[in-house]
Write a protein that holds these residues in place. Sequence first.
Motif: not given
Length: 303
Positions: A43, A46, A56, A58, A69
Amino acid sequence: MKAPLTLLPEVADALAGGRAVVALESTIITHGMPFPQNVETARAVEAEIRAAGAVPATIAVMGGRIHVGLTGDELDQLGQAKDVAKLSRADMAACLAQGRTGATTVAATMIAARLAGISVFATGGIGGVHRGAELSFDISADLRELAQTPVTVIAAGAKAILDLPKTLEVLETYGVPVIAFGQDEFPAFWSRGSGLPAPLRMDSAGEIAAAHLMRGRLGLPGGQLVANPIPVEHEIAFAEISPVIEQALAEAADQGIAGKAVTPFLLDRMFEITAGRSLASNVELVLNNARLGAAVAIEIARG
């Protein structure tokens, strides 16, 4: 046939609008740190990208889909999941077909980023040529992926547990641009210096973005490796970390640890030997790479 992609709405909107997106891997969540620190770090990374003006993304494999994401709930789920596959090019399709959960390495994240239309990926360090590879042939698939998948990868060099001179030689053979950011020396993950000269140097996100776009215009396959040195206040000097690496490598050899199990074992042992300092530095270098990744993605979007 279309790839089984599920894009987070925030990511899909950014890509549709031509805005900057930065891909992030998920093995740092599943294989790099314990819960809840793994999710907290994800987190934080991001948040750094958002603060820098990019979005971001992920990436992980969940339920037979490549998720580009992750929601907050999905990050928590992944951070606590058991028996998560560590995915590279060789096993990504099998994991999807079997409906398993998989975390993406550098190679797998690059593949997913390309499929989604993302040009920049920020990570910690790439894989490379393992020490003793002249006998074991243990060379990460990350290197060949850099040679064939057009994504710019921002990393703090290759992991210092590897054979760095051989890693640079293989990257040269594969025609991968290796760009040190802001210095002439190739960084060594926890350390700003390795004693090895970098093949290329660039001093701005704009230069890196321009080189990425030029490769596309030339029709050259593959991406770029941007070696971004860890901030000086967070580094562990190469002379200090080297004996720790040697000790961890000797223990891995004594215990017969090989293949994909090597890197997690070494990182765990180094965490123990350095009383957590190696992990703290690892977190800081990932945050630093995320900031540069966002800047490069913004410049590419403008290009």
